[in-house]
Design a protein around this motif. Structure first.
Motif, PDB file in Angstrom:
ATOM      1  N   VAL A 121       0.837  -1.211   0.000  1.00  0.00           N
ATOM      2  CA  VAL A 121       0.000   0.000   0.000  1.00  0.00           C
ATOM      3  C   VAL A 121       0.865   1.252   0.000  1.00  0.00           C
ATOM      4  O   VAL A 121       0.603   2.201  -0.743  1.00  0.00           O
ATOM      5  CB  VAL A 121      -0.978  -0.012   1.199  1.00  0.00           C
ATOM      6  N   ARG A 122       1.912   1.253   0.790  1.00  0.00           N
ATOM      7  CA  ARG A 122       2.788   2.444   0.834  1.00  0.00           C
ATOM      8  C   ARG A 122       3.475   2.658  -0.515  1.00  0.00           C
ATOM      9  O   ARG A 122       3.620   3.794  -0.961  1.00  0.00           O
ATOM     10  CB  ARG A 122       3.808   2.326   1.957  1.00  0.00           C
ATOM     11  N   LYS A 123       3.865   1.592  -1.185  1.00  0.00           N
ATOM     12  CA  LYS A 123       4.462   1.735  -2.513  1.00  0.00           C
ATOM     13  C   LYS A 123       3.419   2.137  -3.542  1.00  0.00           C
ATOM     14  O   LYS A 123       3.707   2.902  -4.463  1.00  0.00           O
ATOM     15  CB  LYS A 123       5.158   0.429  -2.934  1.00  0.00           C
ATOM     16  N   TRP A 124       2.202   1.610  -3.407  1.00  0.00           N
ATOM     17  CA  TRP A 124       1.131   1.943  -4.350  1.00  0.00           C
ATOM     18  C   TRP A 124       0.849   3.443  -4.322  1.00  0.00           C
ATOM     19  O   TRP A 124       0.713   4.083  -5.354  1.00  0.00           O
ATOM     20  CB  TRP A 124      -0.136   1.168  -3.997  1.00  0.00           C
ATOM     21  N   PHE A 125       0.765   3.979  -3.121  1.00  0.00           N
ATOM     22  CA  PHE A 125       0.453   5.401  -2.953  1.00  0.00           C
ATOM     23  C   PHE A 125       1.707   6.211  -2.612  1.00  0.00           C
ATOM     24  O   PHE A 125       1.640   7.169  -1.860  1.00  0.00           O
ATOM     25  CB  PHE A 125      -0.594   5.587  -1.837  1.00  0.00           C
ATOM     26  N   HIS A 126       2.848   5.817  -3.201  1.00  0.00           N
ATOM     27  CA  HIS A 126       4.117   6.468  -2.846  1.00  0.00           C
ATOM     28  C   HIS A 126       4.099   7.980  -3.050  1.00  0.00           C
ATOM     29  O   HIS A 126       4.739   8.714  -2.327  1.00  0.00           O
ATOM     30  CB  HIS A 126       5.288   5.839  -3.602  1.00  0.00           C
ATOM     31  N   ASP A 130      -0.383  10.353   2.494  1.00  0.00           N
ATOM     32  CA  ASP A 130      -1.610  10.504   3.285  1.00  0.00           C
ATOM     33  C   ASP A 130      -2.671   9.490   2.862  1.00  0.00           C
ATOM     34  O   ASP A 130      -3.429   8.986   3.687  1.00  0.00           O
ATOM     35  CB  ASP A 130      -2.179  11.930   3.149  1.00  0.00           C
ATOM     36  N   LYS A 131      -2.725   9.198   1.564  1.00  0.00           N
ATOM     37  CA  LYS A 131      -3.692   8.206   1.070  1.00  0.00           C
ATOM     38  C   LYS A 131      -3.366   6.819   1.613  1.00  0.00           C
ATOM     39  O   LYS A 131      -4.260   6.078   2.002  1.00  0.00           O
ATOM     40  CB  LYS A 131      -3.705   8.166  -0.462  1.00  0.00           C
ATOM     41  N   SER A 132      -2.076   6.462   1.599  1.00  0.00           N
ATOM     42  CA  SER A 132      -1.726   5.131   2.097  1.00  0.00           C
ATOM     43  C   SER A 132      -2.075   5.011   3.578  1.00  0.00           C
ATOM     44  O   SER A 132      -2.622   3.990   4.010  1.00  0.00           O
ATOM     45  CB  SER A 132      -0.258   4.809   1.860  1.00  0.00           C
ATOM     46  N   SER A 133      -1.800   6.052   4.348  1.00  0.00           N
ATOM     47  CA  SER A 133      -2.138   6.018   5.775  1.00  0.00           C
ATOM     48  C   SER A 133      -3.643   5.921   5.983  1.00  0.00           C
ATOM     49  O   SER A 133      -4.117   5.148   6.820  1.00  0.00           O
ATOM     50  CB  SER A 133      -1.597   7.266   6.479  1.00  0.00           C
ATOM     51  N   GLN A 138      -8.334   2.659   7.473  1.00  0.00           N
ATOM     52  CA  GLN A 138      -9.694   2.184   7.190  1.00  0.00           C
ATOM     53  C   GLN A 138      -9.786   0.664   7.194  1.00  0.00           C
ATOM     54  O   GLN A 138     -10.735   0.101   7.744  1.00  0.00           O
ATOM     55  CB  GLN A 138     -10.211   2.746   5.865  1.00  0.00           C
ATOM     56  N   ILE A 139      -8.826  -0.022   6.604  1.00  0.00           N
ATOM     57  CA  ILE A 139      -8.940  -1.486   6.567  1.00  0.00           C
ATOM     58  C   ILE A 139      -8.589  -2.121   7.919  1.00  0.00           C
ATOM     59  O   ILE A 139      -8.872  -3.297   8.139  1.00  0.00           O
ATOM     60  CB  ILE A 139      -8.115  -2.140   5.436  1.00  0.00           C
ATOM     61  N   ALA A 163      -9.755   1.208  -6.263  1.00  0.00           N
ATOM     62  CA  ALA A 163     -11.062   1.722  -5.847  1.00  0.00           C
ATOM     63  C   ALA A 163     -10.907   2.821  -4.811  1.00  0.00           C
ATOM     64  O   ALA A 163     -11.588   3.852  -4.879  1.00  0.00           O
ATOM     65  CB  ALA A 163     -11.925   0.593  -5.297  1.00  0.00           C
ATOM     66  N   PHE A 164     -10.012   2.629  -3.858  1.00  0.00           N
ATOM     67  CA  PHE A 164      -9.789   3.638  -2.821  1.00  0.00           C
ATOM     68  C   PHE A 164      -9.265   4.935  -3.424  1.00  0.00           C
ATOM     69  O   PHE A 164      -9.682   6.020  -3.025  1.00  0.00           O
ATOM     70  CB  PHE A 164      -8.804   3.114  -1.772  1.00  0.00           C
ATOM     71  N   ASN A 165      -8.386   4.828  -4.384  1.00  0.00           N
ATOM     72  CA  ASN A 165      -7.833   6.016  -5.037  1.00  0.00           C
ATOM     73  C   ASN A 165      -8.936   6.856  -5.679  1.00  0.00           C
ATOM     74  O   ASN A 165      -8.872   8.080  -5.687  1.00  0.00           O
ATOM     75  CB  ASN A 165      -6.800   5.610  -6.076  1.00  0.00           C
ATOM     76  N   ASP A 166      -9.965   6.167  -6.218  1.00  0.00           N
ATOM     77  CA  ASP A 166     -11.083   6.883  -6.848  1.00  0.00           C
ATOM     78  C   ASP A 166     -12.063   7.468  -5.841  1.00  0.00           C
ATOM     79  O   ASP A 166     -12.637   8.525  -6.063  1.00  0.00           O
ATOM     80  CB  ASP A 166     -11.856   5.958  -7.792  1.00  0.00           C
ATOM     81  N   THR A 167     -12.287   6.759  -4.723  1.00  0.00           N
ATOM     82  CA  THR A 167     -13.344   7.161  -3.793  1.00  0.00           C
ATOM     83  C   THR A 167     -12.846   7.672  -2.456  1.00  0.00           C
ATOM     84  O   THR A 167     -13.604   8.285  -1.711  1.00  0.00           O
ATOM     85  CB  THR A 167     -14.274   5.967  -3.508  1.00  0.00           C
ATOM     86  N   LEU A 168     -11.595   7.365  -2.145  1.00  0.00           N
ATOM     87  CA  LEU A 168     -10.993   7.675  -0.844  1.00  0.00           C
ATOM     88  C   LEU A 168     -11.765   7.054   0.306  1.00  0.00           C
ATOM     89  O   LEU A 168     -11.813   7.572   1.419  1.00  0.00           O
ATOM     90  CB  LEU A 168     -10.850   9.189  -0.633  1.00  0.00           C
ATOM     91  N   ALA A 169     -12.405   5.913   0.031  1.00  0.00           N
ATOM     92  CA  ALA A 169     -13.117   5.186   1.071  1.00  0.00           C
ATOM     93  C   ALA A 169     -13.091   3.707   0.747  1.00  0.00           C
ATOM     94  O   ALA A 169     -13.096   3.315  -0.409  1.00  0.00           O
ATOM     95  CB  ALA A 169     -14.559   5.667   1.171  1.00  0.00           C
TER      96      ALA A 169
END
Length: 177
Positions: A121-126, A130-133, A138-139, A163-169
């Motif tokens: 997740v941290r690499k995905w949202f590198h 803030d998104k990775s955190s 959330q999960i 999906a999270f990147n699009d909705t932030l949820a």
């Protein structure tokens, strides 16, 4: 790293639905990329070189009705014998492995550990820590237990990140068992 082979992705469901012979289906894929005389190119690639890497995906997605999957398995076995210089990767969900391919190495993708989920997740949202955190928070919630279980599977974790990147949820209301 670099791949010294020409990767060719083949959706086995798409091939089965096409009604084409496997070799013709491959040639049509190359024709769609403007390769002239695609059938001869594919045969040359498979027989004369060791530079092809065929990625056959989703054997379990071929319907079993009318012996379709059995015929596909027979075709794939014959194909791999005929083009033995070609490296072949064949994917299938583990629940659908009621057949054996000789001379293939079987590999199962293991579930991620908690640390691997966090690293992924941290690499995905590198570019957006803030998104990775936020995603990891959330999960980790008790009501997101089913989502966290899904996140252990690498492909599903990638889909959850998309999906999270699009909705932030993270939506877990529809995932309850």
């Amino acid at each position: 790293g670099n791949i010294s082979k020409i990767p060719v992705f083949i959706s086995l469901k798409e091939w089965a639905d096409s009604g084409l012979k496997l070799l013709q289906f491959l040639a049509d894929q190359f024709s769609a990329c403007d390769v002239s005389d695609a059938l001869h190119y594919v045969i040359w690639l498979l027989k004369k070189t060791e530079s092809a890497l065929l990625l056959f995906d989703g054997l379990d997605e071929i319907p079993e009705e009318n012996g379709q999957r059995t015929q596909a398995i027979r075709t794939l076995r014959d194909f791999s014998r005929q083009y033995e210089k070609t490296q072949i990767l064949l994917t299938c969900r583990i629940a659908a492995t009621d057949y054996v391919f000789e001379q293939y190495t079987y590999v199962e993708i293991a579930d991620f550990t908690l640390d691997q989920i966090e690293t992924f997740v941290r690499k995905w949202f590198h570019a957006a820590p803030d998104k990775s955190s936020a995603f990891l928070r959330q999960i980790a919630q008790e009501q997101a237990k089913s989502v966290h279980e899904l996140a252990r599977q690498p492909l599903l974790l990638a889909l959850l990140c998309l999906a999270f990147n699009d909705t932030l949820a993270v939506s877990y209301t529809h995932l309850r068992a």
